[in-house]
Scaffold this motif. Sequence first.
Motif, PDB file in Angstrom:
ATOM      1  N   ASP A  12      -6.910  -0.436   8.003  1.00 65.01           N
ATOM      2  CA  ASP A  12      -6.170   0.631   8.671  1.00 65.01           C
ATOM      3  C   ASP A  12      -5.724   1.728   7.702  1.00 65.01           C
ATOM      4  O   ASP A  12      -5.370   2.821   8.134  1.00 65.01           O
ATOM      5  N   HIS A  13      -5.741   1.417   6.434  1.00 62.42           N
ATOM      6  CA  HIS A  13      -5.391   2.429   5.424  1.00 62.42           C
ATOM      7  C   HIS A  13      -6.634   2.937   4.688  1.00 62.42           C
ATOM      8  O   HIS A  13      -6.535   3.536   3.609  1.00 62.42           O
ATOM      9  N   GLY A  14      -7.810   2.701   5.268  1.00 66.60           N
ATOM     10  CA  GLY A  14      -9.048   3.222   4.710  1.00 66.60           C
ATOM     11  C   GLY A  14      -9.475   2.553   3.424  1.00 66.60           C
ATOM     12  O   GLY A  14     -10.192   3.154   2.612  1.00 66.60           O
ATOM     13  N   MET A  15      -9.050   1.298   3.232  1.00 62.91           N
ATOM     14  CA  MET A  15      -9.381   0.580   2.003  1.00 62.91           C
ATOM     15  C   MET A  15     -10.272  -0.611   2.334  1.00 62.91           C
ATOM     16  O   MET A  15     -10.100  -1.260   3.366  1.00 62.91           O
ATOM     17  N   SER A  16     -11.206  -0.900   1.449  1.00 60.81           N
ATOM     18  CA  SER A  16     -12.077  -2.048   1.654  1.00 60.81           C
ATOM     19  C   SER A  16     -11.419  -3.297   1.090  1.00 60.81           C
ATOM     20  O   SER A  16     -10.541  -3.236   0.234  1.00 60.81           O
ATOM     21  N   CYS A  17     -11.875  -4.450   1.581  1.00 63.48           N
ATOM     22  CA  CYS A  17     -11.345  -5.735   1.130  1.00 63.48           C
ATOM     23  C   CYS A  17     -12.290  -6.297   0.067  1.00 63.48           C
ATOM     24  O   CYS A  17     -13.398  -6.738   0.382  1.00 63.48           O
ATOM     25  N   ASP A  18     -11.875  -6.247  -1.179  1.00 63.63           N
ATOM     26  CA  ASP A  18     -12.685  -6.730  -2.288  1.00 63.63           C
ATOM     27  C   ASP A  18     -12.622  -8.256  -2.318  1.00 63.63           C
ATOM     28  O   ASP A  18     -11.554  -8.829  -2.530  1.00 63.63           O
ATOM     29  N   PRO A  19     -13.743  -8.949  -2.081  1.00 63.35           N
ATOM     30  CA  PRO A  19     -13.700 -10.413  -2.049  1.00 63.35           C
ATOM     31  C   PRO A  19     -13.234 -11.034  -3.358  1.00 63.35           C
ATOM     32  O   PRO A  19     -12.747 -12.163  -3.369  1.00 63.35           O
ATOM     33  N   SER A  29     -12.358 -12.878  12.896  1.00 64.28           N
ATOM     34  CA  SER A  29     -12.905 -12.254  11.695  1.00 64.28           C
ATOM     35  C   SER A  29     -12.846 -10.739  11.760  1.00 64.28           C
ATOM     36  O   SER A  29     -13.314 -10.065  10.869  1.00 64.28           O
ATOM     37  N   ASP A  30     -12.263 -10.182  12.825  1.00 67.39           N
ATOM     38  CA  ASP A  30     -12.199  -8.734  12.873  1.00 67.39           C
ATOM     39  C   ASP A  30     -11.163  -8.231  11.872  1.00 67.39           C
ATOM     40  O   ASP A  30     -10.329  -8.948  11.378  1.00 67.39           O
ATOM     41  N   VAL A  31     -11.259  -6.943  11.540  1.00 60.87           N
ATOM     42  CA  VAL A  31     -10.301  -6.362  10.619  1.00 60.87           C
ATOM     43  C   VAL A  31      -9.489  -5.279  11.305  1.00 60.87           C
ATOM     44  O   VAL A  31      -8.982  -4.370  10.687  1.00 60.87           O
ATOM     45  N   THR A  32      -9.361  -5.343  12.617  1.00 59.54           N
ATOM     46  CA  THR A  32      -8.491  -4.427  13.317  1.00 59.54           C
ATOM     47  C   THR A  32      -7.071  -4.933  13.203  1.00 59.54           C
ATOM     48  O   THR A  32      -6.822  -6.115  13.035  1.00 59.54           O
ATOM     49  N   ALA A  33      -6.132  -4.012  13.313  1.00 57.31           N
ATOM     50  CA  ALA A  33      -4.733  -4.389  13.144  1.00 57.31           C
ATOM     51  C   ALA A  33      -4.275  -5.270  14.286  1.00 57.31           C
ATOM     52  O   ALA A  33      -4.664  -5.063  15.426  1.00 57.31           O
ATOM     53  N   PRO A  34      -3.411  -6.232  14.005  1.00 56.80           N
ATOM     54  CA  PRO A  34      -2.798  -6.982  15.077  1.00 56.80           C
ATOM     55  C   PRO A  34      -1.829  -6.082  15.829  1.00 56.80           C
ATOM     56  O   PRO A  34      -1.524  -4.972  15.392  1.00 56.80           O
ATOM     57  N   THR A  35      -1.345  -6.543  16.965  1.00 56.69           N
ATOM     58  CA  THR A  35      -0.360  -5.780  17.710  1.00 56.69           C
ATOM     59  C   THR A  35       0.785  -5.423  16.785  1.00 56.69           C
ATOM     60  O   THR A  35       1.306  -6.282  16.089  1.00 56.69           O
ATOM     61  N   CYS A  58      -6.386  -8.158   5.467  1.00 55.46           N
ATOM     62  CA  CYS A  58      -7.609  -7.343   5.557  1.00 55.46           C
ATOM     63  C   CYS A  58      -7.470  -6.249   6.608  1.00 55.46           C
ATOM     64  O   CYS A  58      -7.986  -5.139   6.438  1.00 55.46           O
ATOM     65  N   ALA A  59      -6.758  -6.554   7.686  1.00 47.65           N
ATOM     66  CA  ALA A  59      -6.553  -5.553   8.733  1.00 47.65           C
ATOM     67  C   ALA A  59      -5.731  -4.381   8.211  1.00 47.65           C
ATOM     68  O   ALA A  59      -6.014  -3.218   8.508  1.00 47.65           O
ATOM     69  N   ALA A  60      -4.700  -4.687   7.428  1.00 50.57           N
ATOM     70  CA  ALA A  60      -3.868  -3.614   6.872  1.00 50.57           C
ATOM     71  C   ALA A  60      -4.684  -2.738   5.921  1.00 50.57           C
ATOM     72  O   ALA A  60      -4.553  -1.500   5.924  1.00 50.57           O
ATOM     73  N   LEU A  61      -5.529  -3.366   5.101  1.00 50.29           N
ATOM     74  CA  LEU A  61      -6.392  -2.573   4.213  1.00 50.29           C
ATOM     75  C   LEU A  61      -7.284  -1.634   5.020  1.00 50.29           C
ATOM     76  O   LEU A  61      -7.406  -0.444   4.709  1.00 50.29           O
ATOM     77  N   ILE A  66       0.838  -1.204   0.000  1.00 47.48           N
ATOM     78  CA  ILE A  66       0.000   0.000   0.000  1.00 47.48           C
ATOM     79  C   ILE A  66       0.870   1.250   0.000  1.00 47.48           C
ATOM     80  O   ILE A  66       0.638   2.199  -0.761  1.00 47.48           O
ATOM     81  N   GLU A  67       1.879   1.281   0.853  1.00 48.18           N
ATOM     82  CA  GLU A  67       2.730   2.465   0.973  1.00 48.18           C
ATOM     83  C   GLU A  67       3.542   2.716  -0.283  1.00 48.18           C
ATOM     84  O   GLU A  67       3.981   3.849  -0.524  1.00 48.18           O
ATOM     85  N   ASP A  68       3.718   1.691  -1.111  1.00 51.02           N
ATOM     86  CA  ASP A  68       4.427   1.889  -2.369  1.00 51.02           C
ATOM     87  C   ASP A  68       3.473   2.021  -3.553  1.00 51.02           C
ATOM     88  O   ASP A  68       3.862   1.823  -4.717  1.00 51.02           O
ATOM     89  N   GLY A  69       2.194   2.333  -3.253  1.00 52.35           N
ATOM     90  CA  GLY A  69       1.277   2.764  -4.293  1.00 52.35           C
ATOM     91  C   GLY A  69       0.275   1.752  -4.801  1.00 52.35           C
ATOM     92  O   GLY A  69      -0.541   2.074  -5.675  1.00 52.35           O
ATOM     93  N   CYS A  70       0.294   0.519  -4.303  1.00 51.17           N
ATOM     94  CA  CYS A  70      -0.638  -0.508  -4.792  1.00 51.17           C
ATOM     95  C   CYS A  70      -2.026  -0.307  -4.181  1.00 51.17           C
ATOM     96  O   CYS A  70      -2.152  -0.012  -2.991  1.00 51.17           O
ATOM     97  N   ARG A  71      -3.049  -0.488  -4.979  1.00 52.90           N
ATOM     98  CA  ARG A  71      -4.419  -0.308  -4.509  1.00 52.90           C
ATOM     99  C   ARG A  71      -5.313  -1.507  -4.805  1.00 52.90           C
ATOM    100  O   ARG A  71      -6.399  -1.622  -4.253  1.00 52.90           O
ATOM    101  N   ARG A  72      -4.876  -2.415  -5.669  1.00 53.87           N
ATOM    102  CA  ARG A  72      -5.661  -3.602  -6.022  1.00 53.87           C
ATOM    103  C   ARG A  72      -4.776  -4.824  -5.782  1.00 53.87           C
ATOM    104  O   ARG A  72      -4.121  -5.334  -6.696  1.00 53.87           O
TER     105      ARG A  72
END
Length: 389
Positions: free
Chosen positions: A256-263, A196-202, A251-254, A168-174
């Motif tokens: 946290d960066h305001g991105m949805s997880c496209d199934p 099943s949560d999408v919160t970031a791990p420690t 999914c958690a990383a997505l 994500i930080e290097d510009g990928c969005r898909r």
Amino acid sequence: MADVARKAGVSVASVSNYLNKRPYMSDAMRTRIETAIADLGYQINSSARNLRSGRTRLLKLVIPDLRQVYFADLAEDILTEARTHGYGVIVESTSNHRENELASIASMGTHPADGLILSPLMMNRDDIPLLNGTYPLVMLGERLFGVDAPHVLIRNREGAYMATTHLIEDGCRRIAVIGAVPPANESNSDGDGPTSDVTAPTPPDATTHSTNSPDSSTPSGNPSAPIPSTSPCTDPPTQSSSGDLRTRGHCAALADHGMSCDPRLLIETDGWNSIDGFEAVGRMLDDGLDFDAVFALNDTLAWGALRCLRERGVDVPGAVRVVGFDNIDESRYMAPSLTTVDPGRTDIARLAVESIIAQIRDGRRAPAKRIEAPCQLVCRESSPQGVTP
């Protein structure tokens, strides 16, 4: 031993003390015994010594499949670590069959081994009582939790979170995830088991090693889908898989960066071998799926993905970045060399062997304890750090 004692002019007890490396012996006596042993060509009878001590100085390692490169490398690392402690290792591959896993456990009562290092893949929570006992035991992997024994773990979610954040930080969005296990139950518990949560791990405390050189530098295993846990989130989970945990870390990383997880970008595969990665990417391209990165949940999947992209004329990393998970040695020699998560395989081997030998020394099984190996991202040509396509 009596012959050595006579030649050295010492008592049999002194020779025994020397052989057992006991202190409080003069240098002169030690030298005489050493000389007598060398002159006579004396060989220690390890079998007799083991019979007297009740120990074999053998460990038993049970893993799912030696054809999986990660498990073969892990077995070699455990063999190497055990040798430094004066132990040998009996290695059993269960070929991904539950019956073989159960047979390996049952044989602990009849086959010579001082302790068991077990990485189950097909056992389920109903099998946990079969692991009850007093013999030294160390659990590996993510299949079973709740066993009353030390458990050495890969930081699966943190490693996946790290890989996806890098993309994500290097510009990928898909970002397409190959070998994914899409969440099936939104009420599962958190932690390093089903969740099943999408919160970031420690946030990982491991460092990130970055290099764009191919010369710098494992489940791993099979992505069997987890059986959902019905325990409340405060209870320890009992069963999961590395595929499940890595998917959730992604999914958690997505999130946290305001991105949805496209199934549509969570790509399931029949296995975690190179052919599975090759065929998955082929289907994605044939279906016209829009993606600018591939996160393969192990390195062998990533190898297949790289091959397919190259055959189809897709530039890596210019058009599509590729990241794996396991840091298998061969990954640095791929073309391009593979960016991957290093799960700390040698640390896993060291921690497992140290734990099992400590239990053998204490004469009892240690209580349940979570032991986590450090992980880090190793950046190479397939997704260099800090370079936006």
